[in-house]
Design a protein around this motif. Structure first.
Motif, short mmCIF file in Angstrom:
data_model
loop_
_atom_site.label_atom_id
_atom_site.label_comp_id
_atom_site.label_asym_id
_atom_site.label_seq_id
_atom_site.Cartn_x
_atom_site.Cartn_y
_atom_site.Cartn_z
N ARG A 103 0.84 -1.18 0.00
CA ARG A 103 0.00 0.00 0.00
C ARG A 103 0.87 1.24 0.00
O ARG A 103 2.04 1.20 0.36
CB ARG A 103 -0.89 0.01 1.24
CG ARG A 103 -1.97 -1.04 1.25
CD ARG A 103 -2.85 -0.86 2.47
NE ARG A 103 -3.49 0.44 2.46
CZ ARG A 103 -3.85 1.10 3.57
NH1 ARG A 103 -3.60 0.60 4.74
NH2 ARG A 103 -4.45 2.27 3.48
N ARG A 104 0.27 2.36 -0.36
CA ARG A 104 0.99 3.62 -0.30
C ARG A 104 1.37 3.92 1.14
O ARG A 104 0.56 3.79 2.05
CB ARG A 104 0.10 4.74 -0.84
CG ARG A 104 0.74 6.13 -0.78
CD ARG A 104 -0.23 7.17 -1.30
NE ARG A 104 -1.43 7.27 -0.47
CZ ARG A 104 -1.50 8.02 0.63
NH1 ARG A 104 -0.46 8.71 1.04
NH2 ARG A 104 -2.64 8.09 1.31
N GLU A 105 2.60 4.33 1.35
CA GLU A 105 3.06 4.68 2.70
C GLU A 105 2.43 6.01 3.11
O GLU A 105 2.65 7.03 2.48
CB GLU A 105 4.58 4.78 2.74
CG GLU A 105 5.28 3.46 2.45
CD GLU A 105 6.79 3.61 2.35
OE1 GLU A 105 7.33 4.62 2.85
OE2 GLU A 105 7.43 2.71 1.78
N MET A 106 1.65 5.97 4.18
CA MET A 106 0.97 7.18 4.63
C MET A 106 1.89 8.09 5.43
O MET A 106 1.63 9.30 5.54
CB MET A 106 -0.25 6.79 5.48
CG MET A 106 -1.29 5.98 4.73
SD MET A 106 -2.71 5.55 5.77
CE MET A 106 -3.43 7.19 6.03
N VAL A 107 2.92 7.53 6.04
CA VAL A 107 3.92 8.29 6.79
C VAL A 107 5.28 7.71 6.45
O VAL A 107 5.38 6.57 6.01
CB VAL A 107 3.67 8.20 8.31
CG1 VAL A 107 2.38 8.91 8.71
CG2 VAL A 107 3.66 6.76 8.79
N PRO A 108 6.36 8.48 6.67
CA PRO A 108 7.68 7.94 6.35
C PRO A 108 8.06 6.75 7.22
O PRO A 108 8.73 5.82 6.76
CB PRO A 108 8.62 9.13 6.62
CG PRO A 108 7.76 10.34 6.57
CD PRO A 108 6.41 9.90 7.07
#
Length: 368
Positions: free
Chosen positions: A35-40
């Protein structure tokens, strides 16, 4: 991935949505879900509820790097006090991150998505958990984060590191051992020195300093977990001839939870740029216990692995045969929930209604 979008009545719909997400998260097979990383990154501080191996090489009695711990985890026993996922494992995947490595194994590129500093038997107070000998108290966990921060700064430069750290999630779950392995232990003087409110005040004062220290190191997005219904864990149930939850223990920890809520409100008001959310584990657990069958649980009062009354008098021993129907159990051993409960609580924290997490949920916090 299915999502538990509202976590509010009606209960039947709440349970259906949550269970869909539980199965979806578990279906990722303990790996990065693309999934897209929502935070680093996510940095994790806590105790055995979220430790994933930091105690393995310590001279400590608090270890879980042996079978049947990890029986449902793809890598087997890793030091997680669970049959599989911990709560923060599921949160990491919901955030689009890979599973976060323990500090004891994190170096170089391994720290890019965060580090888990949690340690079984650790507490807010340095003296907590000394019966287990080796453990890493919260103060030392923060010092370990400073070491990681120095590595990140060396790689990225001070400005970029500060910007990146400010976008990361800092998950903190401390306090259980300050009661179970301090205040409630007969060989500690604490209970004779302080009443419940006085002790909660001491913990809150120290906790405030520690959280502020993380803020001063650059943390801005905090998820702080409260204490659960500790009077209902198999270890405490085993001490009751009636087999019912200990209201005394549940009432004992209430002032701590109330103090933490007040602390977070004050920090939100007084630390510029910071957002602290409270993960109300007690309310989550109350919801799960009260509506266990709606969530697929049939055993709520004893461990899946353990010995004695409620399988809580002696916790899970090496190579002990656990229950076969682990998905139906709320508790894995004398002290810790099963993977199924950990994932369920993670979904409540991530997309939950304000009954469970506030003033924002983790999904909203990540998007700030």
């Amino acid at each position: 991935m299915a999502r538990c979008l509202t976590l509010q009545p009606p209960l039947s719909m709440l349970a259906v949505l949550c269970m869909a997400l539980v199965q979806s998260v578990r279906g990722q097979n303990n790996g990065f879900n693309n999934r897209r990383e929502m935070v680093p990154a996510m940095f994790i501080f806590g105790d055995s509820l979220i430790d994933n191996g930091n105690n393995n090489n310590l001279p400590s009695f608090a270890k879980a790097n042996y079978f049947p711990y990890g029986i449902d985890f793809s890598a087997g026993p890793t030091g997680r006090f669970s049959n599989g996922y911990t709560m923060v494992d599921a949160i990491a995947e919901l955030l689009g991150l890979p599973l976060i490595p323990p500090y004891s194994q994190a170096s170089g590129n391994k720290v890019l998505h965060g580090v888990n500093y949690a340690s079984a038997a650790a507490g807010i107070l340095d003296i907590t958990g000394r019966n287990f000998v080796g453990r890493i108290p919260f103060n030392e966990q923060i010092r370990n984060f400073e070491n990681t921060l120095n590595q990140i700064t060396a790689n990225l430069g001070a400005d970029e590191a500060a910007t990146s750290i400010g976008k990361c999630i800092f998950f903190v779950g401390m306090g259980s051992n300050d009661y179970l392995n301090n205040y409630l232990m007969p060989n500690y003087p604490t209970r004779n020195q302080y009443n419940a409110q006085q002790y909660a005040d001491i913990l809150a004062h120290t906790y405030t300093q520690q959280l502020t220290r993380l803020y001063n190191l650059g943390a801005r997005k905090f998820a702080v977990a409260g204490l659960g219904l500790m009077g209902c864990i198999p270890s405490i149930l085993a001490q009751s001839m009636s087999g019912s939850c200990s209201e005394e223990v549940n009432l004992l920890v209430n002032p701590f939870n109330e103090n933490v809520k007040a602390t977070l409100r004050n920090l939100n008001a007084n630390l510029p740029g910071a957002t602290f959310i409270f993960v109300d584990v007690a309310t989550m657990f109350q919801e799960i216990l009260a509506n266990a069958r709606s969530y697929g649980f049939s055993v709520v009062n004893r461990g899946c692995c353990g010995i004695g009354r409620n399988r809580g008098q002696i916790t899970c021993l090496p190579f002990q045969t656990p229950c076969p129907n682990r998905r139906q159990y709320v508790f894995w051993d004398a002290f810790h929930p099963t993977e199924a409960v950990n994932i369920l609580m993670a979904t409540m924290a991530f997309n939950g209604h304000s009954s469970f997490v506030y003033p924002l949920n983790l999904n909203q916090l990540a998007q700030l």
